[in-house]
Enzyme design. Structure first.
Site, short mmCIF file in Angstrom:
data_model
loop_
_atom_site.label_atom_id
_atom_site.label_comp_id
_atom_site.label_asym_id
_atom_site.label_seq_id
_atom_site.Cartn_x
_atom_site.Cartn_y
_atom_site.Cartn_z
N SER A 153 0.86 -1.18 0.00
CA SER A 153 0.00 0.00 0.00
C SER A 153 0.90 1.23 0.00
O SER A 153 1.63 1.46 0.96
CB SER A 153 -0.87 -0.05 1.26
OG SER A 153 -1.53 1.18 1.45
N LYS A 179 -1.07 -0.98 -4.43
CA LYS A 179 -2.25 -0.17 -4.09
C LYS A 179 -1.81 1.26 -3.88
O LYS A 179 -0.85 1.52 -3.15
CB LYS A 179 -2.88 -0.76 -2.83
CG LYS A 179 -3.81 0.15 -2.05
CD LYS A 179 -4.53 -0.66 -0.96
CE LYS A 179 -4.62 0.11 0.35
NZ LYS A 179 -5.25 -0.67 1.43
N LYS A 181 -2.72 5.04 -2.62
CA LYS A 181 -3.64 5.88 -1.85
C LYS A 181 -4.02 7.05 -2.75
O LYS A 181 -3.14 7.66 -3.38
CB LYS A 181 -2.97 6.37 -0.58
CG LYS A 181 -2.71 5.27 0.44
CD LYS A 181 -4.02 4.76 1.04
CE LYS A 181 -3.77 3.83 2.20
NZ LYS A 181 -5.03 3.37 2.82
N ASP A 206 -7.04 3.23 -3.10
CA ASP A 206 -7.76 3.29 -1.82
C ASP A 206 -7.95 4.76 -1.46
O ASP A 206 -6.97 5.49 -1.28
CB ASP A 206 -6.94 2.57 -0.74
CG ASP A 206 -7.65 2.51 0.61
OD1 ASP A 206 -8.77 3.06 0.73
OD2 ASP A 206 -7.08 1.92 1.55
N GLU A 231 -10.94 0.92 -3.43
CA GLU A 231 -11.25 0.66 -2.02
C GLU A 231 -11.84 1.88 -1.36
O GLU A 231 -11.30 2.98 -1.46
CB GLU A 231 -9.95 0.23 -1.34
CG GLU A 231 -10.09 -0.28 0.08
CD GLU A 231 -8.74 -0.75 0.65
OE1 GLU A 231 -7.84 -1.11 -0.14
OE2 GLU A 231 -8.59 -0.73 1.89
N ASP A 256 -13.72 -1.28 3.04
CA ASP A 256 -12.81 -1.43 4.18
C ASP A 256 -13.54 -0.85 5.40
O ASP A 256 -14.25 -1.57 6.11
CB ASP A 256 -11.49 -0.71 3.84
CG ASP A 256 -10.50 -0.65 4.99
OD1 ASP A 256 -10.85 -1.04 6.11
OD2 ASP A 256 -9.35 -0.17 4.80
N LYS A 280 -10.02 -6.72 7.95
CA LYS A 280 -9.01 -6.39 8.96
C LYS A 280 -9.57 -6.89 10.28
O LYS A 280 -10.64 -6.44 10.71
CB LYS A 280 -8.79 -4.88 9.05
CG LYS A 280 -8.09 -4.28 7.86
CD LYS A 280 -7.92 -2.78 8.01
CE LYS A 280 -7.33 -2.19 6.75
NZ LYS A 280 -7.43 -0.70 6.74
N GLY A 308 -4.27 -4.21 6.17
CA GLY A 308 -3.26 -3.96 7.20
C GLY A 308 -3.46 -2.59 7.82
O GLY A 308 -4.16 -1.74 7.26
O1 OSB Z 1 -7.03 1.95 4.52
O2 OSB Z 1 -5.99 0.13 4.29
C1 OSB Z 1 -6.09 1.24 4.82
C2 OSB Z 1 -3.02 1.89 7.02
C3 OSB Z 1 -3.59 2.51 8.09
C4 OSB Z 1 -4.95 2.77 8.07
C5 OSB Z 1 -5.72 2.37 6.98
C6 OSB Z 1 -5.15 1.71 5.90
C7 OSB Z 1 -3.75 1.50 5.91
C8 OSB Z 1 -3.02 0.89 4.81
C9 OSB Z 1 -1.69 0.26 5.13
O3 OSB Z 1 -3.39 0.93 3.67
C10 OSB Z 1 -1.64 -1.19 4.88
C11 OSB Z 1 -0.44 -1.83 5.53
O4 OSB Z 1 -0.46 -2.11 6.74
O5 OSB Z 1 0.53 -2.07 4.81
MG MG Z 2 -8.28 0.88 3.17
#
Ligand code: OSB
Ligand code: MG
Length: 386
Positions: A153, A179, A181, A206, A231, A256, A280, A308
């Protein structure tokens, strides 16, 4: 049913089924991130990691509360979780011996919400159960995969060229899915450039709820980039608008933030709010709810994958066990320890093989050693409930 999971009953000759919890230990440790992580919520450069340890029958089971310091991704924070565990959830586990996972869930269920706090305790309890029954966490829940596929991510970067460098780096390391952001102002152009340079990779985005349905026409343009999924584009509690958006779009939406329990997962699938679910364990309150959502999605042919929360190795070890269930058919946000932290709290640290997979440990319990000395050394807050 294929892929159906259940927590394997403990062997009666190995341990009695009831386990008396002697103490609940909480340690908050701050781990600097190797590089800042920026999302539509903002930028962080360290993670205040919330570790929970349950003591019972001479064993110590470890879990992690994934709440962050600010109530942005979720209303929970490190401090609300500390309050709720210290004053309500922890004491509820100490009253009488616990007769299994269903009993644990029942003890915690009168308390509304606070899933991340509950999950931290449930994770630690599952580690205890695995140790008591002398099997790995993966075996305990009926996980079948020996290696799990992983992706990365990538946070919002100062420039697109910086992002392209990151993408290149993680593809070279073998990660199977990238992925990105996104947020308003960091979306179409960015995705366009990455897709142009890498026409064939598994690519997803995402938004962490950064858009509203009034952006539907804009979001629809993401259909041009052959994304694996989008996402959580819309507000965290809006299943209706996600359903309206999904109906307009070719690309699968993945939820999510919206999926906080099995009931919401059922509702989302009934409403066609998404075609993929990010699981999660922290967000949904623990293994029990995770297994329910997993089985629901398998039965309905809805792909799930393991999300994650920038966890330490302890949370990540749980995620690896979870992702070993057959229904987890898309690469998870489970990266190598070295992608997040200079030094992790487990050894060996998590590594990603060049084929973009992580090994599922077959050792008893979490499958990693806990670096207790390092944890103690880094502890900012220590609470012991007994
Ligand atoms: O939206 O998936 C998410 C990290 C913190 C809070 C929300 C998200 C995330 C990540 C990181 O996308 C994923 C990771 O732990 O590598
Ligand atoms: Mg997410």
């Amino acid at each position: 049913m294929q892929g159906s999971s259940k927590i394997i009953e403990q062997q009666p000759e190995k341990r009695t089924t009831a386990m008396k919890i002697d103490g609940v230990e909480v340690r908050l440790i701050r781990l600097p991130l190797i590089e800042p992580f920026e999302t539509s919520f903002g930028k962080i450069d360290s993670r205040l990691i919330f570790l929970v340890c349950l003591e019972a029958e001479g064993l110590r089971g470890w879990g992690e509360v994934v709440a962050e310091e600010e109530p942005l991704y979720s209303y929970e924070t490190v401090n609300t979780a500390l309050h709720v565990i210290r004053d309500f959830l922890g004491p509820a586990l100490l009253t009488e011996p616990i007769h299994g996972i269903d009993d644990l869930v029942k003890r915690l269920s009168p308390f509304r919400g606070h899933n991340m706090a509950k999950a931290g305790l449930e994770l630690a309890y599952m580690d205890l159960l695995a140790q008591a029954s002398e099997q790995s966490l993966s075996a305990l829940i009926g996980g079948e995969l020996k290696r799990v596929a992983v992706g990365v991510s990538l946070g919002i970067q100062p420039t697109i060229s910086r992002l392209l460098e990151r993408v290149e780096k993680y593809l070279r390391l073998g990660y199977q899915r990238i992925k990105l952001k996104i947020k308003p102002g960091w979306d179409l152009d960015v995705v366009d450039e990455v897709r142009r340079k890498y026409p064939h990779i598994l690519l997803s985005v995402d938004a962490n709820a950064a858009y509203t349905f009034s952006d539907a026409d804009h979001l629809k343009m993401l259909d041009d980039f052959n994304l694996l999924m989008i996402e959580q584009p819309l507000q965290y509690d809006d299943l209706m608008d996600h359903a309206r958006l999904q109906e307009m779009m070719k690309t699968s939406l993945c939820l999510d933030e919206s999926i906080v329990n099995l009931r919401q997962a059922r509702m989302a699938l009934e409403l066609d709010s998404c075609r993929i679910i990010n699981i999660k364990v922290g967000r949904i309150g623990g293994y029990s709810e995770m297994l329910g959502i997993h089985d629901l999605c398998v039965a309905r042919n809805v792909p799930v994958w393991c999300g994650g929360m920038l966890e330490s190795g302890i949370g990540r070890a749980h995620n690896i066990a979870i992702a070993s269930l057959k229904g987890f058919s898309l690469p998870g946000d489970i990266s190598a320890s070295s992608r997040y932290f200079e030094r992790d709290v487990i050894s060996p640290e998590v590594t990603v093989d060049p084929d973009g997979t992580v090994a599922v440990p077959d050792r008893v319990g979490l499958g990693f050693d806990i670096d207790v000395d390092f944890i103690k050394h880094m502890t900012e807050t220590h609470v012991y409930i007994s």
